[in-house]
Design an enzyme around this catalytic site. Structure first.
Site, mmCIF file in Angstrom:
data_model
loop_
_atom_site.group_PDB
_atom_site.id
_atom_site.type_symbol
_atom_site.label_atom_id
_atom_site.label_comp_id
_atom_site.label_asym_id
_atom_site.label_seq_id
_atom_site.Cartn_x
_atom_site.Cartn_y
_atom_site.Cartn_z
ATOM 1 N N GLU A 72 87.575 59.752 46.390
ATOM 2 C CA GLU A 72 87.198 60.797 45.432
ATOM 3 C C GLU A 72 86.152 60.281 44.448
ATOM 4 O O GLU A 72 85.212 61.003 44.100
ATOM 5 C CB GLU A 72 88.432 61.297 44.663
ATOM 6 N N ARG A 92 82.349 61.890 44.475
ATOM 7 C CA ARG A 92 82.004 62.671 43.276
ATOM 8 C C ARG A 92 81.149 61.870 42.308
ATOM 9 O O ARG A 92 80.112 62.345 41.844
ATOM 10 C CB ARG A 92 83.274 63.144 42.565
ATOM 11 N N ASP A 117 88.878 65.893 58.158
ATOM 12 C CA ASP A 117 87.668 66.725 58.146
ATOM 13 C C ASP A 117 86.345 65.968 58.049
ATOM 14 O O ASP A 117 85.494 66.023 58.939
ATOM 15 C CB ASP A 117 87.767 67.784 57.026
ATOM 16 N N GLU A 167 83.727 75.184 51.078
ATOM 17 C CA GLU A 167 83.316 74.991 52.476
ATOM 18 C C GLU A 167 82.651 76.209 53.105
ATOM 19 O O GLU A 167 81.675 76.081 53.850
ATOM 20 C CB GLU A 167 84.516 74.540 53.330
ATOM 21 N N THR A 174 79.663 64.778 51.232
ATOM 22 C CA THR A 174 80.723 65.771 51.392
ATOM 23 C C THR A 174 81.107 66.442 50.072
ATOM 24 O O THR A 174 81.933 67.349 50.046
ATOM 25 C CB THR A 174 81.961 65.160 52.101
#
Ligand code: DMJ
Length: 548
Positions: free
Chosen positions: A171, A175, A304, A439, A528
């Site tokens: 994360e 980010r 994913d 998404e 992502t």
């Protein structure tokens, strides 16, 4: 006799007429009430869930929120039914939505990780100003210069990674490291590169494991890392979706340690046994380096972005690293062979989950990244049938919104293979939440860029309007909601995730923008978390040019 008495007595003969008149008026009012019932419920009850949670008088903002000089969101919605809304107005509506979200963050959560817009306070996850960092490049792309300047000032004066705090490697990479790197590229300001180096080097202890598969958590102040308390496993998506960022950090710093660490993970997973036709299990052990809890395969949570980063690393490196491409192509065939099904009655194509050989016809909203990724591959010369699959899956993701009462998707959809109730999609009570995830709008952006089909913009516009209708908090910010099936009470959850500003609004803006050169897909790959990183200039090897 009193005058009144006299009035009644005098008018005694007309008394019945007065009564009739009153009855008539009451009946008239009653009929008017019945006729206007839908609008009464709409205008009374929708504000009421907000009123109950927030302040009664603020509920009216649903109908009166201004966006620019063109009118209101409600106006735009009404007119959308009559004539198409111009791209320029849609772009402006996204800017307005961003400003509204920022207003709440600034007022109640400045410098903290997340806004809690209803209780008008903040939530802390890592204590790194996650929302602010995630939103930096969005502000730059949207042209919000004043907002960007004040956020930059905070990064300059307040942001410190020298903190005794445990952060999640994945994360904070996607980010924070990703956000700082992309902001550096867009602005050329070395402040962001310096900060990126700082957080990148503090995350490196995660890779000190027996297998070199990184631990999930790092203490960025102490320089120690560990797995979660209950296991020594890491999540496959987490250890395979940090590569774009660390590879780019090596290219910029000319220090190979970052690229070496993440590529060791890629090579290891490439060779690893336990895949099924290129599909990976969801967990990997940090001691043994082997897949664990095998037998479950999904394109959703925990797997994913493994698939997304195979393609995107191949693109980042100039299409030279053939093992990445092979793994990606094999995985897409694995999806076709093992996970793809069609619903009844409408034949919507979806990607189910496999559990010990049995297909479970459920799909996370997270899987809706896939149409965009497939389209990106097809745009880069991969088989045309990837684009066909992208078109079908995009339709399904759209239906996950369009078939819900609020026009917003659930977190997880269950698809009917043999429909008894005439519906293609069912939603379990526990899956009815919507976290403002990106998404679907991400994929709509790719699909529009590659097809120019305006229906994708219209679908994105509907989603933005429904976010405004059901998740917008009048005092500032947007909230995740607990029930997408109940427009009268969508059950606000009091949390605005950082990816709403980092991803959702950015992709909506790019979807509506007529400027295809604004983050050209031939020059950038999005990580992502929607942070654009440059495709490397071509060199003869697969290493980043500065390292080869
Ligand atoms: C984001 O943090 C990233 O897009 C990640 O890949 C998946 N989860 C959220 C958004 O849904």
């Amino acid at each position: 006799k009193s005058p009144t008495d006299g009035w009644f007595t005098q008018r005694g003969g007309e008394k019945m007429n007065d009564f009739d008149l009153i009855l008539f008026l009451l009946a008239f009012l009653f009929i008017c009430g019945i006729l206007s019932y839908p609008s009464l419920t709409e205008h009374f009850w929708i504000p009421s869930w907000r009123g109950a949670m927030i302040e009664a008088e603020q509920g009216t903002e649903l109908q009166s929120t201004a966006h620019g000089k063109e009118g209101t969101v409600a106006d735009a919605e009404d007119s959308a039914n009559l004539k198409p809304v111009k791209a320029v107005d849609r772009v402006e509506a996204v800017r307005e939505a961003f400003r509204h979200a920022w207003k709440g963050y600034k007022a109640f959560a400045w410098g903290h990780d997340e806004l809690k817009p209803i209780s008008k306070t903040h939530g802390e996850w890592f204590g790194l100003g996650l929302t602010l960092i995630d939103a930096l490049d969005t502000m730059w792309i949207l042209g919000l210069k004043d907002e960007f300047a004040e956020a930059k000032k905070w990064v300059e004066t307040e942001l410190s990674f020298s903190k005794n705090v445990d952060v999640n490697l994945f994360e904070s990479t996607i980010r924070v490291l990703g956000g700082l790197l992309s902001t550096y590229h867009l602005t050329g300001d070395t402040l962001f590169l310096d900060k990126a180096k700082d957080i990148g080097s503090r995350l490196m202890p995660a890779f000190k494991t027996p297998s070199k598969i990184p631990y999930s958590d790092v203490n960025i102040g102490k320089g120690t890392a560990h797995p979660p308390r209950w296991t020594t496993d890491s999540t496959v998506a987490e250890v395979t979706s940090i590569q774009l960022e660390f590879r780019e950090l090596s290219r910029l710093t000319k220090d190979p340690q970052y690229q070496n660490a993440v590529e060791e993970v890629t090579r290891h997973v490439h060779r690893l046994e336990g895949k099924r036709d290129g599909l990976v299990p969801m967990f990997i052990n940090t001691n043994s380096g082997k897949f664990t809890r095998r037998g479950a395969f999904t394109l959703g949570a925990r797997a994913d972005s493994y698939y997304e980063y195979l393609l995107k690393q191949w693109l980042q490196g100039g299409k030279k690293e053939t093992e990445l491409l092979e793994d990606y192509l094999q995985a897409i065939e694995g999806v076709r062979k093992n996970l793809l099904r069609q619903t009844s009655p409408s034949k919507l194509t979806f990607v189910g989950e496999l559990s010990n050989g049995r297909l479970n016809p459920k799909m996370d909203h997270l899987v809706c990244f896939l149409p965009g990724t497939l389209a990106l591959g097809a745009h880069n010369g991969l088989p045309a049938d990837h684009m066909e699959l992208a078109l079908q899956l995009m339709e399904t993701c759209h239906q996950m919104y369009a078939q819900m009462e609020t026009g917003l998707s659930p977190e997880i959809a269950h698809f009917n293979l043999q429909s008894n109730n005439g519906r293609d999609i069912d939603v379990k009570p526990a899956d009815r939440h919507n976290l403002l995830r990106p998404e679907t709008v991400e994929s709509l952006f790719y699909m529009y860029r590659f097809t120019n089909d305006s229906k994708y913009r219209d679908w994105g516009w509907d989603i933005l309007q429904n976010f405004n209708k059901y998740t917008r908090v009048p005092s500032g910010g947007y909230t995740s909601i607990g029930n997408i099936r109940d427009p009268l009470n969508p059950a606000p959850r009091d949390k605005m995730e950082s990816f709403f500003l980092g991803e959702t609004l950015k992709y909506l803006f790019l979807l509506f923008s007529d400027d295809n050169e604004l983050i050209s897909l031939d020059k950038y790959v999005f990580n992502t978390e929607a942070h654009p990183l440059p495709i490397w200039p071509s060199t003869s090897s697969g290493r980043s040019p500065e390292l080869s």
